[in-house]
Design a protein around this motif. Structure first.
Motif, short mmCIF file in Angstrom:
data_model
loop_
_atom_site.label_atom_id
_atom_site.label_comp_id
_atom_site.label_asym_id
_atom_site.label_seq_id
_atom_site.Cartn_x
_atom_site.Cartn_y
_atom_site.Cartn_z
N THR A 226 33.62 39.77 41.58
CA THR A 226 34.65 38.83 41.11
C THR A 226 34.61 38.61 39.60
O THR A 226 35.65 38.62 38.93
CB THR A 226 34.50 37.48 41.86
OG1 THR A 226 34.46 37.74 43.26
CG2 THR A 226 35.66 36.56 41.56
N MET A 229 36.09 41.47 37.82
CA MET A 229 37.55 41.48 37.95
C MET A 229 38.19 40.49 36.98
O MET A 229 39.24 40.76 36.40
CB MET A 229 37.97 41.09 39.36
CG MET A 229 37.70 42.16 40.39
SD MET A 229 38.53 41.65 41.90
CE MET A 229 38.00 42.93 42.99
N LYS A 232 38.35 42.13 33.69
CA LYS A 232 39.41 43.15 33.67
C LYS A 232 40.78 42.49 33.55
O LYS A 232 41.66 42.95 32.81
CB LYS A 232 39.41 43.97 34.96
CG LYS A 232 38.15 44.77 35.18
CD LYS A 232 38.25 46.16 34.57
CE LYS A 232 37.11 47.05 34.99
NZ LYS A 232 36.09 47.27 33.97
N ALA A 233 40.99 41.43 34.30
CA ALA A 233 42.28 40.76 34.28
C ALA A 233 42.54 40.15 32.90
O ALA A 233 43.67 40.19 32.41
CB ALA A 233 42.32 39.68 35.36
N ASN A 280 40.74 43.94 47.04
CA ASN A 280 42.02 43.94 46.30
C ASN A 280 42.73 42.61 46.50
O ASN A 280 43.51 42.17 45.65
CB ASN A 280 42.92 45.09 46.77
CG ASN A 280 43.43 44.90 48.17
OD1 ASN A 280 42.64 44.84 49.12
ND2 ASN A 280 44.73 44.76 48.31
N ALA A 283 41.57 40.54 43.78
CA ALA A 283 42.26 40.95 42.55
C ALA A 283 43.66 40.34 42.53
O ALA A 283 44.13 39.86 41.49
CB ALA A 283 42.35 42.48 42.49
N HIS A 284 44.31 40.33 43.68
CA HIS A 284 45.67 39.79 43.78
C HIS A 284 45.68 38.28 43.48
O HIS A 284 46.43 37.82 42.61
CB HIS A 284 46.22 40.09 45.17
CG HIS A 284 47.61 39.57 45.40
ND1 HIS A 284 48.72 40.37 45.27
CD2 HIS A 284 48.06 38.35 45.74
CE1 HIS A 284 49.80 39.64 45.52
NE2 HIS A 284 49.43 38.41 45.81
N ALA A 287 44.88 37.52 39.92
CA ALA A 287 45.97 37.86 39.00
C ALA A 287 47.04 36.77 38.99
O ALA A 287 47.68 36.53 37.96
CB ALA A 287 46.59 39.20 39.38
N GLU A 314 47.41 43.33 40.29
CA GLU A 314 46.41 43.68 41.30
C GLU A 314 46.08 45.17 41.22
O GLU A 314 44.92 45.57 41.17
CB GLU A 314 46.97 43.34 42.70
CG GLU A 314 46.15 43.87 43.85
CD GLU A 314 46.92 43.85 45.19
OE1 GLU A 314 47.90 43.10 45.32
OE2 GLU A 314 46.52 44.60 46.10
N ILE A 317 44.15 46.17 38.14
CA ILE A 317 42.72 45.82 38.26
C ILE A 317 42.03 46.86 39.15
O ILE A 317 40.96 47.37 38.83
CB ILE A 317 42.55 44.40 38.82
CG1 ILE A 317 43.11 43.37 37.82
CG2 ILE A 317 41.07 44.11 39.12
CD1 ILE A 317 43.20 41.95 38.36
N ILE A 318 42.68 47.23 40.26
CA ILE A 318 42.11 48.24 41.16
C ILE A 318 41.98 49.58 40.42
O ILE A 318 40.99 50.29 40.55
CB ILE A 318 42.98 48.40 42.43
CG1 ILE A 318 42.96 47.11 43.25
CG2 ILE A 318 42.53 49.59 43.27
CD1 ILE A 318 41.59 46.70 43.76
#
Ligand code: BES
Ligand code: ZN
Length: 590
Positions: A226, A229, A232-233, A280, A283-284, A287, A314, A317-318
Motif C-alpha cells: 500500500t 502504491m 506511485k500515485a 488492484n 490501487a483503485h 486513486a 488504477e 499504478i498497476i
C-alpha cells in the motif's frame, strides 16, 4: 452557479453547508443512531433553507435556545423528502436533532454471527451515492463540500472509526466516546463510520489497516504494497492531500469491492485471497483520493469523471508495479465487463452513454462498468492522441487546478479544449461522452498474457479443453479473463471438467466463483448448487452476487428455487444488496 442536481432537493442559491459538528449515540438493541448536528453555513442566509432526508426522523430544529419552524415535503421513493427550515432570517447556522430508523439504507447493523469473530456486533455506513440523507439531514449533492467534527458514543467493548482524523477516546462507564475531526472538506457521500471489534496494524509511515483481530496477520501481508502504491500515485497525480491512507476490512456482507472513504478506504474481506492478486482494488480506491475525492463529479450524471479517471489511475499504478502487459490484460477484462453491461441494458440505451439525464432515475440502478470502462477507454484514447508526456502534464494540471472542487462533464470538455486543443479536436467528444454504444476508434490493449488466454479460448472453440498444466502458471487475472470469455452456456461435461482444471473448489477468488457459477448454472451443472448457496449466503459484493442471481433466476432448473434461496439469506445481506437482488428477481418474474 453549480449545476442543478436531479438527485437533491437542496437549492445552493440559498447558501451551503460549510461545517457540521456531530454527536452520535449508537444503540445496537434498537438499531438506531441518535444524532445532533450543529450546522454552519457559508454565509448568513435569508428565507428558507432546504435539506435532504430519507426515512430519517427529525426531532427538532433549533437556533441557540429557540425552536425554528420546519416542514417536510412529499416522500419520493428515490429522493426521500425535502426538510425545509422556514426562515433563517439572517442566521448562519442551526442545530438539528434527528434519529435514524433500523431500515436506514446507508446503515448495516450486523449481529455477532455476521462478523468474522462472531462475538461482537458491527455497524457501518455506505453513503454513495445518495444514502447519506438516511443518516443525517444534508445537502446531499456531490457539489457541496463541508468539514466536520464528530463525537461517537458506542458500547465500551467496541471501537469506532471514521473517514476522518481520530482524536482518541474516553471511557464513560458502559460506553466509550470517540472523537474525530475531518479537516478536509468532503461531499456528503464520503461521510463514513464503522463500529466493531477492531484492531489496527501499521503498514507504512502513512498507511495502516483496521480489521477484526482474527484477520490482522493476513491483512497486513495482503496489503503490504500500500505505501508503495501511495508513492506511485503521488508520482502520477501530485501530493496526497489527506495526510493518512488507512484501510478498513469490512464484514463479508459489504456490498462493494471497495469504497474510497477519505483517509479510510472500506474493503471487502474477499480481497484477502492470500496471493495479493486483487490489490488492484486498493490501487483503485487509493486513486480516488485524487479523482473523486479531490476532483469530484458535480452530480451523479457525471459519475464517469469519478470512475473513468480512477480506472485510468488504477491501471497506471498497476503498470508501474507489474508492467504494461498486466495492466492491459486487466483493461481487456474491464472492456469485456463493459460490453456485458451494455448488452444487458441494450446497446442503444441511456446507461451506455457516459452522460445522460437521470431525472427520476435512482443513480444506483444505473451503476455499471460503463462509466468505468468507456470512461477509461476515452482517456486512453486521449492519452494516445496527445502522447504520454503531454498527457501526464495535463493530468497533473487537471488535478491541481480542480482540487477540492466539483465539476461537470461540460467543465471537463472546456478544460480539455483549453489544455489539449489538438487532441480535443481529433476526438469525437460528442460520440464518446453523450452517445450510446461504443465508438470504433477505441484503443486496443495489447497483452501477451491476454494472447495466451485467447489461444486457449480458440482451442476450446475447436473442441480442446485446456489441460491443468496449460493454465497452472496463469495469474488470477488471466483465469478471470478466460472465464469471462467463455460462452455462458457450455456442455455440462465441460463444466465438470473445468471445475478441477481451475481448482475451483479450493480457489479462494470469489470473482472466479462468480463467473464459473454463472456458467455452471446456465449450463445445468447442478452439482454446483451447494457451493453457489455458500457464496450467496456469505458474500454481499453486488458485482459478485448479481450475475449469479441473474443466472439462477433465468435458468429453468434453478428458477423455481431462487426465491426461497434468497429469502433464507435475506436477513444477512446489506440493504443495497437486497435491493439489487429484489430487482433482479422481480424483473425475471420470480
Ligand atoms: N465508489 C465505488 C463504489 C460505488 C460505486 C459505490 C457506485 C456506490 C455507487 C468504488 O470506488 C468502486 O468503484 N468499487 C469497485 C472497485 C473495482 C471497480 C476495482 C467495486 O466495488 O467493485
Ligand atoms: Zn471507484
Amino acid at each position: 452557479m453549480p449545476p442543478r442536481d436531479p438527485h437533491s432537493y437542496s437549492d445552493l442559491g440559498q447558501g451551503s453547508i460549510r461545517h457540521i459538528d456531530f454527536q452520535f449515540l449508537m444503540d445496537f438493541d434498537s438499531r438506531t443512531l441518535s444524532g445532533r448536528g450543529a450546522y454552519e453555513l457559508d454565509r448568513p442566509c435569508q428565507g428558507p433553507f432546504d435539506l435532504d432526508i430519507r426515512g430519517l426522523d427529525v426531532i427538532a430544529v433549533r437556533s441557540g435556545q429557540g425552536a425554528l419552524d420546519w416542514s417536510l415535503g412529499p416522500d419520493d421513493p428515490i429522493l426521500g423528502q425535502r426538510l425545509r427550515i422556514a426562515d433563517l432570517a439572517g442566521r448562519q447556522g442551526f442545530d438539528i436533532e434527528f434519529r435514524t430508523r433500523p431500515s436506514a439504507s446507508a446503515l448495516q447493523w450486523l449481529t455477532p454471527e455476521q462478523t468474522g469473530g462472531r462475538l461482537h456486533p458491527y455497524l457501518f455506513t455506505q453513503c454513495q451515492p445518495i444514502h447519506a440523507r438516511t443518516v443525517f439531514p444534508c445537502q446531499d449533492s456531490p457539489s457541496v463540500r463541508f468539514t466536520y467534527s464528530a463525537e461517537l458514543t458506542v458500547p465500551s467493548d467496541l471501537t469506532a472509526v471514521m473517514a476522518a482524523a481520530g482524536l482518541g477516546h474516553r471511557q464513560d462507564g458502559h460506553t466509550r466516546r470517540f472523537r474525530f475531526r475531518m479537516p478536509q472538506p468532503i461531499p456528503s457521500y464520503l461521510f463514513a463510520l464503522a463500529v466493531g471489534d477492531l484492531t489496527f496494524r501499521e503498514l507504512g509511515p502513512r498507511t495502516g489497516v483496521y480489521c477484526e483481530p482474527g484477520l490482522a496477520e493476513k491483512a497486513a501481508w495482503e496489503f503490504a504494497q500500500t505505501e508503495e502504491m501511495l508513492a506511485k500515485a503521488e508520482g502520477l497525480y501530485g501530493p496526497y492531500d489527506w495526510e493518512r491512507y488507512d484501510l478498513l476490512v469490512m464484514p463479508p456482507s459489504f456490498p462493494y469491492g471497495g469504497m474510497e472513504n477519505p483517509r479510510l478506504t472500506f474493503l471487502t474481506p474477499t480481497i484477502l485471497a492470500g496471493n495479493r492478486a486483487l490489490v488492484n482494488l486498493i490501487a483503485h480506491e487509493l486513486a480516488h483520493s485524487w479523482t473523486g475525492n479531490l476532483v469530484t463529479n458535480a452530480t451523479w450524471e457525471d459519475f464517469w469523471l469519478n470512475e473513468g479517471w480512477t480506472t485510468y489511475a488504477e491501471r497506471r499504478i498497476i503498470e508501474a508495479l507489474e508492467g504494461a502487459d498486466g495492466a492491459n490484460l486487466r483493461a481487456q477484462t474491464g472492456r469485456n465487463s463493459m460490453f456485458r453491461a451494455m448488452r444487458r441494458f441494450g446497446m442503444d440505451s441511456d446507461p451506455t452513454r457516459l452522460k445522460f439525464s437521470q431525472a427520476g432515475i435512482d443513480p444506483e440502478s444505473v451503476v455499471s462498468y460503463v462509466p468505468y470502462e468507456k470512461g477509461y477507454s476515452f482517456l486512453v484514447r486521449l492519452e494516445r492522441l496527445a502522447g504520454r508526456p503531454a498527457f501526464d502534464r495535463f493530468v497533473h494540471e487537471y488535478i491541481g487546478d480542480h482540487r477540492f472542487q466539483s465539476i461537470t462533464t461540460e467543465d471537463f470538455i472546456e478544460y480539455l479544449r483549453r489544455k489539449l486543443p489538438q487532441a480535443a479536436r481529433a476526438i469525437d467528444l460528442q460520440a464518446w461522452l453523450y452517445e450510446p454504444g461504443f465508438p470504433d476508434d477505441a484503443p486496443p490493449f495489447p497483452s501477451r498474457m491476454g494472447d495466451d488466454v485467447s489461444e486457449r479460448l480458440f482451442d476450446y472453440q475447436e473442441g480442446r479443453l485446456p489441460r491443468r498444466e496449460d493454465v497452472a502458471e496463469w495469474t488470477t487475472a488471466q483465469i478471470y479473463l478466460f472465464l469471462q470469455f467463455l460462452p455462458r452456456q457450455l456442455p455440462v461435461e465441460d463444466c465438470r471438467a473445468l471445475d478441477p482444471i481451475f481448482d475451483m473448489p479450493k480457489n479462494r477468488i470469489v470473482v472466479h466463483h462468480s463467473q464459473f457459477y454463472e456458467i455452471s448454472i446456465r449450463s445445468g451443472y447442478r452439482e454446483i448448487l451447494p457451493r453457489v448457496e455458500a457464496l450467496l449466503s456469505a458474500v454481499g459484493r453486488v458485482f459478485v452476487v448479481a450475475p449469479v442471481f441473474q443466472a439462477l433466476a433465468e435458468t429453468s432448473w434453478s428458477r423455481p428455487m431462487v426465491r426461497s434461496l434468497f429469502e433464507r439469506h435475506r436477513a444477512r445481506h446489506h440493504p443495497i444488496t437486497v435491493a439489487t437482488v429484489d430487482q433482479i428477481l422481480q424483473r425475471a418474474g420470480v
